[in-house]
Motif scaffolding. Structure first.
Motif, PDB file in Angstrom:
ATOM      1  N   ALA B  36      83.654  24.526  12.159  1.00  0.00           N
ATOM      2  CA  ALA B  36      82.806  23.614  12.305  1.00  0.00           C
ATOM      3  C   ALA B  36      81.227  23.627  12.014  1.00  0.00           C
ATOM      4  O   ALA B  36      80.613  22.707  12.407  1.00  0.00           O
ATOM      5  CB  ALA B  36      82.966  22.743  13.537  1.00  0.00           C
ATOM      6  N   SER B  74      91.905  26.051  15.831  1.00  0.00           N
ATOM      7  CA  SER B  74      91.759  25.067  14.923  1.00  0.00           C
ATOM      8  C   SER B  74      90.395  25.040  13.947  1.00  0.00           C
ATOM      9  O   SER B  74      90.276  24.160  12.961  1.00  0.00           O
ATOM     10  CB  SER B  74      91.807  23.409  15.517  1.00  0.00           C
ATOM     11  OG  SER B  74      93.013  23.499  16.109  1.00  0.00           O
ATOM     12  N   PRO B 113      99.104  29.940  22.239  1.00  0.00           N
ATOM     13  CA  PRO B 113      97.561  29.821  22.266  1.00  0.00           C
ATOM     14  C   PRO B 113      97.094  28.670  20.919  1.00  0.00           C
ATOM     15  O   PRO B 113      96.136  27.979  21.187  1.00  0.00           O
ATOM     16  CB  PRO B 113      96.952  31.069  21.466  1.00  0.00           C
ATOM     17  CG  PRO B 113      98.157  31.689  20.951  1.00  0.00           C
ATOM     18  CD  PRO B 113      99.322  31.064  21.701  1.00  0.00           C
ATOM     19  N   SER B 136      85.297  17.594  23.926  1.00  0.00           N
ATOM     20  CA  SER B 136      85.307  16.169  23.088  1.00  0.00           C
ATOM     21  C   SER B 136      86.061  16.509  22.007  1.00  0.00           C
ATOM     22  O   SER B 136      86.470  15.463  21.470  1.00  0.00           O
ATOM     23  CB  SER B 136      83.987  15.768  22.814  1.00  0.00           C
ATOM     24  OG  SER B 136      83.149  15.873  24.094  1.00  0.00           O
ATOM     25  N   ASN B 146      89.652  27.426  23.109  1.00  0.00           N
ATOM     26  CA  ASN B 146      89.154  26.935  24.383  1.00  0.00           C
ATOM     27  C   ASN B 146      88.830  28.127  25.301  1.00  0.00           C
ATOM     28  O   ASN B 146      87.820  28.359  25.886  1.00  0.00           O
ATOM     29  CB  ASN B 146      89.905  26.060  25.083  1.00  0.00           C
ATOM     30  CG  ASN B 146      90.120  24.603  24.614  1.00  0.00           C
ATOM     31  OD1 ASN B 146      90.929  23.682  25.053  1.00  0.00           O
ATOM     32  ND2 ASN B 146      89.313  24.234  23.497  1.00  0.00           N
ATOM     33  N   ASN B 149      86.259  30.434  23.794  1.00  0.00           N
ATOM     34  CA  ASN B 149      84.911  29.971  24.007  1.00  0.00           C
ATOM     35  C   ASN B 149      84.587  29.647  25.635  1.00  0.00           C
ATOM     36  O   ASN B 149      83.505  29.257  25.880  1.00  0.00           O
ATOM     37  CB  ASN B 149      84.692  29.013  23.009  1.00  0.00           C
ATOM     38  CG  ASN B 149      84.358  29.262  21.684  1.00  0.00           C
ATOM     39  OD1 ASN B 149      84.293  30.587  21.380  1.00  0.00           O
ATOM     40  ND2 ASN B 149      84.347  28.604  20.634  1.00  0.00           N
ATOM     41  N   SER B 151      85.491  27.012  26.914  1.00  0.00           N
ATOM     42  CA  SER B 151      84.799  25.646  26.626  1.00  0.00           C
ATOM     43  C   SER B 151      84.773  24.803  28.057  1.00  0.00           C
ATOM     44  O   SER B 151      85.479  24.868  28.903  1.00  0.00           O
ATOM     45  CB  SER B 151      85.557  24.959  25.737  1.00  0.00           C
ATOM     46  OG  SER B 151      85.795  25.741  24.315  1.00  0.00           O
ATOM     47  N   GLY B 202      86.922  35.915  21.012  1.00  0.00           N
ATOM     48  CA  GLY B 202      87.779  36.700  20.275  1.00  0.00           C
ATOM     49  C   GLY B 202      87.389  37.989  19.710  1.00  0.00           C
ATOM     50  O   GLY B 202      88.014  38.540  18.752  1.00  0.00           O
ATOM     51  N   GLU B 417      78.332  25.769  26.423  1.00  0.00           N
ATOM     52  CA  GLU B 417      79.911  25.897  26.090  1.00  0.00           C
ATOM     53  C   GLU B 417      80.117  26.172  24.684  1.00  0.00           C
ATOM     54  O   GLU B 417      81.398  26.271  24.382  1.00  0.00           O
ATOM     55  CB  GLU B 417      80.197  24.397  26.574  1.00  0.00           C
ATOM     56  CG  GLU B 417      79.366  23.411  26.167  1.00  0.00           C
ATOM     57  CD  GLU B 417      80.007  21.842  26.102  1.00  0.00           C
ATOM     58  OE1 GLU B 417      80.793  21.712  27.310  1.00  0.00           O
ATOM     59  OE2 GLU B 417      79.795  21.054  25.416  1.00  0.00           O
ATOM     60  N   HIS B 418      79.284  26.121  23.719  1.00  0.00           N
ATOM     61  CA  HIS B 418      79.703  26.310  22.444  1.00  0.00           C
ATOM     62  C   HIS B 418      79.940  27.878  22.062  1.00  0.00           C
ATOM     63  O   HIS B 418      80.597  28.237  20.802  1.00  0.00           O
ATOM     64  CB  HIS B 418      78.911  25.460  21.191  1.00  0.00           C
ATOM     65  CG  HIS B 418      79.055  24.205  21.525  1.00  0.00           C
ATOM     66  ND1 HIS B 418      78.015  23.218  21.029  1.00  0.00           N
ATOM     67  CD2 HIS B 418      79.989  23.443  22.182  1.00  0.00           C
ATOM     68  CE1 HIS B 418      78.501  21.931  21.159  1.00  0.00           C
ATOM     69  NE2 HIS B 418      79.607  21.943  21.943  1.00  0.00           N
TER      70      HIS B 418
HETATM   71  C1  LIG Z   1      83.376  17.459  17.224  1.00  0.00           C
HETATM   72  C2  LIG Z   1      83.557  18.359  18.077  1.00  0.00           C
HETATM   73  C3  LIG Z   1      83.156  18.362  19.475  1.00  0.00           C
HETATM   74  C4  LIG Z   1      83.074  19.276  20.288  1.00  0.00           C
HETATM   75  N1  LIG Z   1      83.090  19.048  21.389  1.00  0.00           N
HETATM   76  C5  LIG Z   1      83.238  20.151  22.546  1.00  0.00           C
HETATM   77  C6  LIG Z   1      82.940  20.144  24.044  1.00  0.00           C
HETATM   78  O1  LIG Z   1      82.816  18.954  24.478  1.00  0.00           O
HETATM   79  N2  LIG Z   1      82.823  21.247  24.522  1.00  0.00           N
HETATM   80  C7  LIG Z   1      82.943  22.359  24.130  1.00  0.00           C
HETATM   81  O2  LIG Z   1      83.025  23.372  24.961  1.00  0.00           O
HETATM   82  N3  LIG Z   1      83.293  22.491  22.954  1.00  0.00           N
HETATM   83  C8  LIG Z   1      83.194  21.392  22.050  1.00  0.00           C
HETATM   84  N4  LIG Z   1      83.295  21.769  20.643  1.00  0.00           N
HETATM   85  C9  LIG Z   1      83.467  22.998  20.120  1.00  0.00           C
HETATM   86  C10 LIG Z   1      85.042  23.503  19.970  1.00  0.00           C
HETATM   87  O3  LIG Z   1      85.866  22.441  19.956  1.00  0.00           O
HETATM   88  C11 LIG Z   1      85.367  24.609  21.208  1.00  0.00           C
HETATM   89  O4  LIG Z   1      84.848  25.661  20.986  1.00  0.00           O
HETATM   90  C12 LIG Z   1      87.080  24.850  21.135  1.00  0.00           C
HETATM   91  O5  LIG Z   1      87.372  25.228  22.151  1.00  0.00           O
HETATM   92  C13 LIG Z   1      87.312  25.724  19.682  1.00  0.00           C
HETATM   93  O6  LIG Z   1      88.516  25.593  19.491  1.00  0.00           O
HETATM   94  P1  LIG Z   1      89.431  25.911  18.270  1.00  0.00           P
HETATM   95  O7  LIG Z   1      90.848  25.983  18.330  1.00  0.00           O
HETATM   96  O8  LIG Z   1      88.774  24.878  17.025  1.00  0.00           O
HETATM   97  O9  LIG Z   1      88.912  27.513  17.975  1.00  0.00           O
HETATM   98  P2  LIG Z   1      88.230  28.027  16.705  1.00  0.00           P
HETATM   99  O10 LIG Z   1      86.897  27.545  16.085  1.00  0.00           O
HETATM  100  O11 LIG Z   1      89.298  28.339  15.602  1.00  0.00           O
HETATM  101  O12 LIG Z   1      87.936  29.492  17.098  1.00  0.00           O
HETATM  102  C14 LIG Z   1      86.711  29.553  17.998  1.00  0.00           C
HETATM  103  C15 LIG Z   1      86.629  30.832  18.490  1.00  0.00           C
HETATM  104  O13 LIG Z   1      87.717  31.322  19.582  1.00  0.00           O
HETATM  105  C16 LIG Z   1      88.366  32.492  18.614  1.00  0.00           C
HETATM  106  N5  LIG Z   1      89.739  32.207  18.876  1.00  0.00           N
HETATM  107  C17 LIG Z   1      90.456  31.154  18.519  1.00  0.00           C
HETATM  108  N6  LIG Z   1      91.929  31.350  18.902  1.00  0.00           N
HETATM  109  C18 LIG Z   1      91.768  32.524  19.777  1.00  0.00           C
HETATM  110  C19 LIG Z   1      92.980  33.198  20.341  1.00  0.00           C
HETATM  111  N7  LIG Z   1      94.084  32.667  20.422  1.00  0.00           N
HETATM  112  N8  LIG Z   1      92.397  34.356  20.821  1.00  0.00           N
HETATM  113  C20 LIG Z   1      91.428  34.869  20.849  1.00  0.00           C
HETATM  114  N9  LIG Z   1      90.358  34.199  20.138  1.00  0.00           N
HETATM  115  C21 LIG Z   1      90.564  32.880  19.552  1.00  0.00           C
HETATM  116  C22 LIG Z   1      87.958  32.593  17.387  1.00  0.00           C
HETATM  117  O14 LIG Z   1      87.707  33.646  16.833  1.00  0.00           O
HETATM  118  C23 LIG Z   1      86.382  31.882  17.725  1.00  0.00           C
HETATM  119  O15 LIG Z   1      85.555  32.805  18.044  1.00  0.00           O
HETATM  120  C24 LIG Z   1      83.313  20.655  19.806  1.00  0.00           C
HETATM  121  C25 LIG Z   1      83.243  20.653  18.302  1.00  0.00           C
HETATM  122  C26 LIG Z   1      83.664  19.697  17.626  1.00  0.00           C
HETATM  123  C27 LIG Z   1      83.807  19.981  16.154  1.00  0.00           C
END
Ligand SMILES: Cc1cc2nc3c(=O)[nH]c(=O)nc-3n(C[C@H](O)[C@H](O)[C@H](O)COP(=O)(O)OP(=O)(O)OC[C@H]3O[C@@H](n4cnc5c(N)ncnc54)[C@H](O)[C@@H]3O)c2cc1C
Lengths: 420, 483
Positions: B36, B74, B113, B136, B146, B149, B151, B202, B417-418
Motif C-alpha cells: 500500500a 494482503s 495467518p 483501520s 498484523n 507489524n 499493528s 517478516g 504502528e506501520h
Molecule cells: C487504508 C489503510 C489503513 C490502515 N490502518 C492501519 C491502522 O489503523 N493501524 C495499523 O497498525 N496499520 C494500519 N495500516 C497498515 C496495514 O494495514 C497493517 O500493517 C497490516 O497489519 C498489514 O497487513 P497485511 O496482511 O496487509 O500485510 P502485508 O502488507 O502483506 O505485509 C506486511 C508485513 O508483514 C509481513 N508478513 C505478512 N504476512 C506475514 C506472515 N504470515 N508471517 C510473517 N510476516 C508476514 C510482510 O513481509 C510485511 O513485512 C493501514 C493500511 C491501509 C492501507
C-alpha cells in the motif's frame, strides 16, 4: 562450598576487575552466596559504565557473573554451574524520568518496586504488577523473571508494560531498545527478549514502563464453596460478568485457612476502580454467590508464599478450563494450591516435593496445553527436573552465541544440551 | 543465482505446491510488485502455500536456490514491508485463511495467518468476545500481517497493540525449521521468542499459525465527540483527561482539514466549522462508564471544548465512528495523491509537535490533513499533493523526513504502528546508536536471516540493498479498505 578443588585459577581476572572498578564498589563476597556457591568477588557499582566495564573485563577473563539486586528469585531456573563475580545492582536506583501526564516512567534496574510505587502514588499512579514475594523486588528483577501475581490476566503484566530498556552486554556494549513512548514499532523488541530471560542475554540497567492511574476504590470479597469445582464455577461467573475485577483467585481449603478464612474451597475476588464501579460490581457478584468481606491482607500472604525461596514452589500454567483440575492435582500432590483464573495459572507450594511428583504434574499440565515452571526447589530437585522450557532451545542458544558467547551470565540457569 | 536457473526454481516450487499455486509469468507478477505504499520490485515467483509444510517447502526450495523469501499477507502494509526489493520468492499467505478454533471457555482463538482481521472479530462476536487489535484496514489486512507489524488501531490506547494479544505462534524459520513459540496460557515462562517475533516485519520467520487472546465485550460503552477551536486545545484535553485519572479506550483526533474532507462525504455529524474534534470512547460496567464519561467531559471543557456530545445508542456511536474510519479513504478522493505518515511522540508533546507539523507543511506548500491516535501520541499526518507537479514527490518526501525529525527530537520514535519496513530504514540511525543496531543485527544473524529473509527491511545496510530512501510514492489504497 566455596572454591572447589578444581576451580580454575582466576587471580589475573580478579586483579583486572580490581584495577578497572573503583575500590569503593567492592563488597564482601561472602554476603552474596547463592545456595551452595560463594562468589570469588563482589561489586556494587552505581554507574552503568562501571557495569559495562565489569562485564567486559569478566568476559575477557572468562569469569562468570551473576547480576542481582533484591535477591528474591535466586532459586529460579536450574542451579548455577559457576559463580565468580556477584554484580549487585542496588546502586542503580535512580528515577531517570517520570512524566505523569504521559503515564511513563524510566527507572534504573536496582530500584525496589516499593520505592517506585511510592513515587508514582504521589501522582495517583502505579505500576500494575504484584510480583512475588512483595514490592521489595527490584525493577530489573521484575523484568528478568517476568513473574506476576493475582492481577495478571486482569491488568497488563510486566511484559506488556515495558516500553524500552537499556542493557549492558558481556561485550561491554550498552544497548537500548524500544523507547519512552507508549506505542512503538521501531526496530526489534529486544526488551521483550530480555523480559523473562533470567539474564541470559545481558544485564538490564534501566527500563521505561507504562503506568496507570491508581484505582480510587478497592474491595476484597470471599465466597466459600462446597468443592473446588463449585468454587471454579463461581469464579467463572465472576469473570464472565465483566466486572471491575483486578483478581479472581480460587483457593483450596488449606490456603483459605491460612489467610484467616474458613478452611473451605473459596473464591477470593478483588474489585478495583471508581467507587461506583466497585459498588455496582459488588451488587452484581451477589446475584450468584454469597460474599463476605475478604481479608485484604490475604493477597500479600499468597504473594509471600509464592515467593518463598526456601520451599518448593511450582507455577502451573493451565487454561481457564482446566484450572480446577490442575488445582486438585496439585493438592493431591500435597501442595498448598491456589489458582488465578484469568491468568490460567495455579501456584503450588510445598515444604518439599519429590522430583517424580513434579514431573507428573508437569505432564498433566502439558496434557491440558499448559506448562509447569519450577520457581523454587532444593538444588538436587532442580538438577533432576528442568526448571521450565526456555523457548526453542536452538534459537535460544543461537541468540546466546551472539550476545554471550562464553556464557558468563548466570551460567547454568538455562541448561543447554551438549554444553558443560 | 547460486544453484539452478529460474526455470528450475519455478519447477521445484510447482512440484511442491502444484502449478496452480505458483505464478511466474510477468503479467501475473506485476500485481505483487507493491504493497500500500511505495517502491516497487518484481518477485521472481509468487507462491500460495496452503499448509505449514508447504510454506516450509517453499522456504527450503528458496534456500537451495539461494534466492530471497518475502512473506506477504494482503499487501496493505504502509512501509513497504512486503515489497520484494531483491526479487526471489514472494510467499502469499492468503490461502491459509481458516479460523481453526474459537474457544469461549479459554477465550482463545487459533487461526491461520491469512485470516482477515475483521473475520476473526465477526467469528468471536456471537460468543460475546472480541479480538481487540483493530487496525483501520481490518476489512482487508491479515492476522499474519498484523503480527508481523505489531499493528495497532484506535483501541490500542486501552487494549495494547497486537503483541499484547498473541499467545503463541507457529513459525517457519529462515532455515525452514518449524517451531512453536509461546503457549496457549498467557505469559509463559522462559525466553519470550514470541514477543521478539511479533513486530519483526517478516524478517525472522513466516507465521503459519497464531493462538490469540480474545477479550470479553464490555457491558457498557459510550462514545463522545468533543469539539474544539484548535488541535492544540484538543491535544491538551488528552493530557487533561489522563491527569484526571481516566484512560478512555480510544481518543482519536480529527483536525479541521480532515473534518472538511470527511463530513460532506460521510455525514458523520462533525461540525464543519470545528477547529478539531476528539472522538473518545469509554467502556466498562455501566456506573463506571457514566462516571468516566463525566470526567472526560469535564476535562474537555477545561481544555476549551466548545461542545461535547455523547452517544450511547449503537447506531449513533457507529455514525460517529464511520467518519473516523472513512477518513483516509476520503482523502484519497479529495487529492490526487497523499503521503500517510506514522510517527509517535509522548502525548504531552502533542500540542507543540502538531504546531510544528502544520508549520512545516505550510512552509513546504502542502495541505496536510490529520487523523490520528491522539491518546497514544501516534500521529498520522496526510500530506496531499499532485504527483504531476514538478518535484512534488521529492518535496513531499523531504517534508515527511522533516516531520519524522520533529517526532524524534520530541523524544518519540519513527513509527508507532506501520513499521520500519523499507521506508524508514535510513531513519533508524536517528533513534539508535551503532551498538543498538548491532544488537538488532545480531538477532537477525541468530535467526540466520540476514541476507535472504525479507532482505533490506527494518535495519539499515544489508547486502545489495539501496540506501533505503524512497524514490517514488504512489499511494495506492487497497480496494475495500476503510481507514
Ligand atoms: C487504508 C489503510 C489503513 C490502515 N490502518 C492501519 C491502522 O489503523 N493501524 C495499523 O497498525 N496499520 C494500519 N495500516 C497498515 C496495514 O494495514 C497493517 O500493517 C497490516 O497489519 C498489514 O497487513 P497485511 O496482511 O496487509 O500485510 P502485508 O502488507 O502483506 O505485509 C506486511 C508485513 O508483514 C509481513 N508478513 C505478512 N504476512 C506475514 C506472515 N504470515 N508471517 C510473517 N510476516 C508476514 C510482510 O513481509 C510485511 O513485512 C493501514 C493500511 C491501509 C492501507
Amino acid at each position: 562450598m566455596t572454591a572447589g578443588p578444581d576451580r580454575p585459577d582466576a587471580t589475573a581476572g580478579l586483579a583486572a576487575l580490581r584495577r578497572t572498578l573503583p575500590a569503593d564498589t567492592e563488597r564482601a563476597a561472602h554476603a552474596y552466596a547463592i545456595e551452595d556457591l560463594e562468589p570469588r568477588i563482589a561489586f556494587a557499582p552505581d554507574d552503568r559504565a562501571e557495569v559495562a566495564v565489569l562485564l567486559r573485563t569478566a568476559a575477557e577473563h572468562a569469569l562468570t557473573v551473576v547480576p542481582q539486586a533484591s535477591r528474591t528469585a535466586l532459586a529460579l531456573g536450574a542451579p548455577l554451574e559457576a559463580y565468580d563475580v556477584a554484580l549487585d545492582l542496588r546502586g542503580l536506583h535512580r528515577t531517570m524520568e517520570y512524566v505523569p501526564d504521559d503515564l511513563t516512567v524510566t527507572v534504573e534496574a536496582g530500584k525496589p518496586l516499593r520505592d517506585l510505587q511510592q513515587e508514582l502514588a504521589e501522582h495517583g499512579q502505579y505500576l500494575s504488577v504484584d510480583p512475588p514475594p512483595d514490592d521489595q523486588v527490584s525493577v530489573g528483577g521484575l523484568l528478568a523473571t517476568a513473574r506476576g501475581g493475582a492481577w495478571r490476566g486482569h491488568l497488563p503484566s510486566a511484559r506488556d508494560l515495558v516500553l524500552g530498556i537499556e542493557v549492558a552486554q558481556p561485550s561491554g556494549a550498552l544497548v537500548k531498545s524500544g523507547g519512552r513512548v507508549v506505542k512503538n514499532v521501531t526496530g526489534y523488541d529486544l526488551h521483550r527478549l530480555h523480559t523473562g530471560a533470567l539474564g541470559a542475554f545481558g544485564v538490564i540497567l534501566d527500563a521505561t514502563f507504562k503506568v496507570a492511574p491508581l484505582p480510587v476504590a478497592t474491595r476484597t470479597l470471599a465466597a466459600a464453596a462446597t468443592s473446588i469445582s463449585e468454587a471454579a464455577s463461581v469464579a467463572r461467573r465472576a469473570w464472565d460478568a465483566s466486572l471491575s475485577t483486578r483478581a479472581i483467585t480460587i483457593l483450596a481449603p488449606e490456603p483459605a485457612g491460612h489467610v484467616g478464612l474458613p478452611s473451605a474451597p473459596t473464591v477470593l475476588v478483588e474489585l478495583a476502580g471508581s467507587e461506583a464501579a466497585v459498588d455496582r460490581s459488588t451488587r452484581d457478584l451477589a446475584a450468584f454467590a454469597s460474599w463476605s468481606d475478604g481479608p485484604a491482607q490475604g493477597w500479600a500472604y499468597l504473594r509471600r508464599l509464592h515467593g518463598d525461596q526456601a520451599g518448593t514452589v511450582l507455577r502451573i500454567g493451565a487454561p481457564p478450563s482446566s484450572i480446577a483440575t490442575m488445582l486438585e492435582a496439585a493438592r493431591a500432590a500435597g501442595a498448598l494450591a491456589w489458582g488465578h483464573l484469568a491468568a490460567g495459572c495455579v501456584i503450588a507450594y510445598a515444604d518439599g516435593m519429590e522430583a517424580h511428583a513434579i514431573t507428573a504434574l508437569r505432564q498433566a499440565a502439558e496434557r491440558a496445553r499448559g506448562y509447569l515452571q519450577v520457581e523454587a526447589a532444593p538444588v538436587p530437585i532442580r538438577r533432576q527436573v528442568a526448571p521450565g522450557g526456555p523457548g526453542d532451545p536452538a534459537l535460544v542458544a543461537a541468540l546466546r552465541d551472539q550476545f554471550d558467547p562464553s556464557r558468563i551470565l548466570n551460567r547454568g540457569r538455562w541448561p543447554e544440551e551438549g554444553r558443560p | 543465482m547460486a544453484t539452478g536457473s529460474p526455470g528450475t526454481l519455478v519447477r521445484d516450487l510447482q512440484g511442491a505446491l502444484g502449478a496452480a499455486h505458483v505464478l511466474h509469468l510477468p503479467e501475473d507478477l506485476i500485481v505483487y510488485e507493491y504493497d500500500a505504499t511505495i517502491e516497487r520490485a518484481l518477485p521472481d515467483v509468487v507462491v500460495f502455500p496452503a499448509t505449514t509444510a508447504e510454506v516450509a517447502a517453499c522456504v527450503r526450495i528458496a534456500l537451495d536456490h539461494d534466492v530471497p523469501v518475502v512473506p506477504r499477507g494482503s499487501g496493505t502494509g504502509l512501509s513497504g514491508g512486503a515489497v520484494p526489493v531483491r526479487g526471489g520468492v514472494l510467499v502469499v499467505l492468503t490461502r491459509m485463511n481458516r479460523i481453526l478454533e474459537v474457544d469461549a471457555t479459554d477465550r482463545v482463538a487459533v487461526v491461520q495467518p491469512g485470516v482477515i482481521n475483521l473475520a476473526l472479530q465477526e467469528a468471536a462476536a456471537p460468543l460475546g468476545l472480541t479480538y481487540a487489535p483493530d487496525p483501520s484496514s481490518q476489512r482487508v489486512c491479515t492476522i499474519g500481517g498484523n503480527i508481523a507489524n505489531n499493528s495497532g488501531g484506535p483501541h490500542t490506547l486501552a487494549h495494547g497493540s497486537t503483541v499484547n494479544h498473541v499467545l503463541a505462534l507457529e513459525v517457519v524459520l529462515p532455515d525452514a525449521r518449524v517451531v512453536r513459540l509461546g503457549s496457549r496460557v498467557p505469559d509463559a515462562p522462559g525466553v519470550d521468542l514470541r514477543g521478539l517475533l511479533v513486530g519483526s516485519e517478516g524478517t525472522l520467520g513466516i507465521v503459519t499459525e497464531a493462538t490469540l487472546r480474545l477479550v470479553r465485550q464490555q457491558p457498557a460503552v459510550r462514545t463522545l465527540l468533543a469539539i474544539f477551536e484548535s488541535v492544540e486545545d484538543a491535544s491538551n484535553a488528552v493530557s487533561e483527561t489522563i491527569r484526571r485519572g481516566v484512560i478512555p479506550v480510544a481518543m482519536e483526533m480529527l483536525d479541521q482539514e480532515i473534518i472538511r474532507i470527511v463530513e460532506p462525504r460521510i455525514r458523520a455529524g462533525y461540525p464543519m466549522d470545528a477547529g478539531a474534534a476528539l472522538l473518545i470512547e469509554v467502556e466498562g460496567v455501566a456506573e463506571g462508564v457514566a462516571l468516566d464519561a463525566a470526567v472526560v467531559e469535564a476535562a474537555c471543557h477545561a481544555a476549551g471544548a466548545r461542545e461535547v456530545r455523547s452517544a450511547e445508542e449503537a447506531s449513533e456511536r457507529e455514525r460517529l465512528w464511520e467518519g473516523r474510519k472513512a477518513a483516509i479513504g476520503a482523502i484519497g478522493a479529495a487529492a490526487p495523491a497523499f503521503y500517510l505518515l506514522d510517527g509517535v511522540v509522548p502525548r504531552t508533546k502533542l500540542p507543540e509537535v502538531m504546531a510544528q507539523v502544520m508549520e512545516l507543511s505550510r512552509a513546504a506548500g502542502f495541505r496536510c490533513a490529520n487523523v490520528f491516535h491522539a491518546g497514544d501520541g501516534n500521529l498520522h499526518p496526510n500530506i496531499m499533493f499532485d504527483p504531476a507537479e514538478p518535484r512534488a514527490t521529492e518535496r513531499v518526501l523531504e517534508l515527511g523526513e522533516a516531520i519524522m525529525r520533529v517526532c524524534v527530537d520530541a523524544g518519540g520514535a519513527i513509527t508507532g504502528e506501520h513499521g520500519v519496513g523499507l521506508e524508514k530504514r535510513s531513519y533508524m540511525e536517528w533513534v539508535f546508536t551503532p551498538a543498538d543496531l548491532a544488537a538488532q543485527h545480531a538477532v537477525r544473524d541468530a535467526f540466520g536471516s540476514t541476507d535472504r529473509f525479507n532482505p533490506c527491511k527494518v535495519l539499515p545496510g544489508g547486502h545489495g540493498c539501496a540506501s533505503g530512501h524512497m524514490k517514488e510514492i504512489s499511494p495506492h489504497l487497497v480496494e475495500g479498505a476503510y481507514v
